[in-house]
Design an enzyme around this catalytic site. Structure first.
Site, PDB file in Angstrom:
ATOM      1  N   VAL A   1       6.668  -9.284   2.323  1.00  0.00           N
ATOM      2  CA  VAL A   1       5.848 -10.506   2.224  1.00  0.00           C
ATOM      3  C   VAL A   1       6.667 -11.734   1.823  1.00  0.00           C
ATOM      4  CG1 VAL A   1       3.698  -9.237   1.757  1.00  0.00           C
ATOM      5  CG2 VAL A   1       5.087 -10.068  -0.176  1.00  0.00           C
TER       6      VAL A   1
ATOM      7  N   VAL B   1      -1.497  -0.473 -16.187  1.00  0.00           N
ATOM      8  CA  VAL B   1      -1.922   0.583 -15.267  1.00  0.00           C
ATOM      9  C   VAL B   1      -0.708   1.477 -15.050  1.00  0.00           C
ATOM     10  CG1 VAL B   1      -3.006   1.081 -13.043  1.00  0.00           C
ATOM     11  CG2 VAL B   1      -3.251  -1.206 -14.053  1.00  0.00           C
TER      12      VAL B   1
ATOM     13  N   SER C   1      -3.491 -10.344 -13.324  1.00  0.00           N
ATOM     14  CA  SER C   1      -3.090  -9.487 -14.453  1.00  0.00           C
ATOM     15  C   SER C   1      -3.562 -10.120 -15.752  1.00  0.00           C
ATOM     16  CB  SER C   1      -1.563  -9.364 -14.477  1.00  0.00           C
ATOM     17  OG  SER C   1      -1.135  -8.716 -15.653  1.00  0.00           O
TER      18      SER C   1
ATOM     19  N   PRO D   1      -5.910  -6.636 -14.032  1.00  0.00           N
ATOM     20  CA  PRO D   1      -5.823  -5.473 -14.921  1.00  0.00           C
ATOM     21  C   PRO D   1      -4.804  -5.648 -16.039  1.00  0.00           C
ATOM     22  CG  PRO D   1      -5.106  -4.953 -12.648  1.00  0.00           C
ATOM     23  CD  PRO D   1      -5.151  -6.438 -12.799  1.00  0.00           C
TER      24      PRO D   1
ATOM     25  N   GLY E   1       0.988   3.096  -6.050  1.00  0.00           N
ATOM     26  CA  GLY E   1       0.099   2.608  -7.110  1.00  0.00           C
ATOM     27  C   GLY E   1      -1.285   2.107  -6.740  1.00  0.00           C
TER      28      GLY E   1
ATOM     29  N   ARG F   1       8.439  -0.113   2.550  1.00  0.00           N
ATOM     30  CA  ARG F   1       8.838   1.277   2.822  1.00  0.00           C
ATOM     31  C   ARG F   1       7.878   1.941   3.810  1.00  0.00           C
ATOM     32  NH1 ARG F   1       9.036   3.207  -3.233  1.00  0.00           N
ATOM     33  NH2 ARG F   1       7.280   1.784  -3.213  1.00  0.00           N
TER      34      ARG F   1
ATOM     35  N   PHE G   1       5.088   0.575 -11.455  1.00  0.00           N
ATOM     36  CA  PHE G   1       5.320  -0.812 -11.900  1.00  0.00           C
ATOM     37  C   PHE G   1       6.448  -0.934 -12.935  1.00  0.00           C
ATOM     38  CE2 PHE G   1       4.188  -4.308 -14.815  1.00  0.00           C
ATOM     39  CZ  PHE G   1       4.048  -5.370 -13.939  1.00  0.00           C
TER      40      PHE G   1
ATOM     41  N   ALA H   1       0.823  -1.223   0.000  1.00  0.00           N
ATOM     42  CA  ALA H   1       0.000   0.000   0.000  1.00  0.00           C
ATOM     43  C   ALA H   1       0.854   1.269   0.000  1.00  0.00           C
ATOM     44  CB  ALA H   1      -0.938  -0.012   1.208  1.00  0.00           C
TER      45      ALA H   1
ATOM     46  N   TYR I   1       7.175 -13.320 -15.091  1.00  0.00           N
ATOM     47  CA  TYR I   1       6.107 -12.481 -14.512  1.00  0.00           C
ATOM     48  C   TYR I   1       4.739 -13.085 -14.875  1.00  0.00           C
ATOM     49  CZ  TYR I   1       2.957  -8.683 -13.421  1.00  0.00           C
ATOM     50  OH  TYR I   1       1.909  -7.951 -12.902  1.00  0.00           O
TER      51      TYR I   1
END
Ligand SMILES: NC(=O)c1ccc[n+]([C@@H]2O[C@H](COP(=O)([O-])OP(=O)(O)OC[C@H]3O[C@@H](n4cnc5c(N)ncnc54)[C@H](OP(=O)(O)O)[C@@H]3O)[C@@H](O)[C@H]2O)c1
Length: 257
Positions: A63, A188, A142, A185, A17, A39, A192, A14, A155
């Protein structure tokens, strides 16, 4: 539309983006926000900007670190433990290279974050949802998980894994009221591409050149929509692109005049 007022929404990634836009959208609906990323300084600044300090709790979490995920999430303050919605958003792409020429370090980062990180967080949160008899897991997929593109194999594989994990989790949650959604999505405009190209802003800007990409708010809107359907409804997947994109491989770029 189901009310989100007072609901606890946990969003990973969070600090930037789509994660930030989603946090803003849930805050507008009166939800309480649990926000993490690596961060902390970005999270702190963002929480101040939200101007609802008592309803936002931020914490540093990578994570990829299984022990940290387990310990941090098990030791959250009591008033933040009963999460209603988990948005597994933390993720990244690294490099755009032919598979047989790529640096395996890029693969480690993507698979450790997008696949294993998502699994660790899910494993830590979902048992509580089952026990409380309510919950919703919303995973960021995605178009890349639906169709492979050249030089993006790992990816794409990580997002294909996310799609399968979302399907499998839904199967395993049958007989419980916990819902599972994947939101997929296309392009975006966020940090990224800059992250993908290791901070190269010029290369990142080229990705969105002469086309209209989605904005993070468009994705946040889809996430909030899925979260506000009546409890009997499970939205399995939402695939969204901008008007200038058909799939992973077909985009329309306007010719510069
Ligand atoms: N932008 C697109 O075109 C697009 C399209 C489809 C899907 N997606 C997906 O949408 C999600 C969000 O991406 P975005 O476009 O918003 O990119 P972004 O602006 O770069 O945001 C990525 C977020 O993930 C966090 N993150 C990365 N690694 C992490 C880790 N190990 N632990 C915790 N947090 C971590 C970052 O925070 P820190 O760096 O502070 O940790 C950041 O907050 C990702 O899953 C991405 O794959 C993006």
């Amino acid at each position: 539309m189901e009310s989100l007022r007072g609901k606890i929404v946990f969003i990973t990634g969070a600090s930037s983006g789509i994660g930030q836009a989603t946090a803003r959208a849930f805050a507008q609906q009166g939800a309480r926000l649990l926000l993490c990323a690596r961060r902390q300084e970005k999270l702190t600044a963002f929480a101040a900007e939200l101007d609802a300090a008592e309803d936002v709790f931020t914490f540093r979490l990578d994570v990829r670190d299984r022990t940290a995920v387990e310990e941090t999430l098990a030791n959250l303050p009591e008033e933040w433990k009963a999460m209603d919605i988990l948005v597994n958003n933390a993720g990244l792409s690294r490099g755009l290279n032919k598979l047989y020429e790529d640096d395996p370090q890029n693969w480690e980062e993507m698979l450790d974050t997008n696949v294993k990180g998502l699994l660790y967080v899910t494993r830590a949160i979902v048992p509580g949802m089952v026990e409380r008899g309510r919950g919703h897991v919303i995973n960021l997929g995605s178009t890349a998980g639906n169709q492979t593109y050249a030089k993006g194999t790992v990816y794409c594989a990580s997002k294909a894994a996310e799609k399968v994990i979302s399907e499998g989790l839904k199967l395993d949650l049958m007989g419980t009221p916990v819902r599972v959604t994947t939101v997929d999505p296309g392009m975006v405009e966020t940090a990224f591409s800059e992250v993908r190209f290791h901070g190269n802003k010029d290369k990142a800007a080229k990705v969105y050149e002469n086309l209209t990409p989605l904005e993070p708010e468009d994705v946040a809107d889809a996430i909030v929509w899925a979260a506000t359907r009546p409890p009997r409804v499970n939205i399995h997947s939402i695939l969204l692109t901008s008007i200038d994109q058909a799939n992973s491989n077909v985009v329309h770029r306007r010719v510069a005049s």
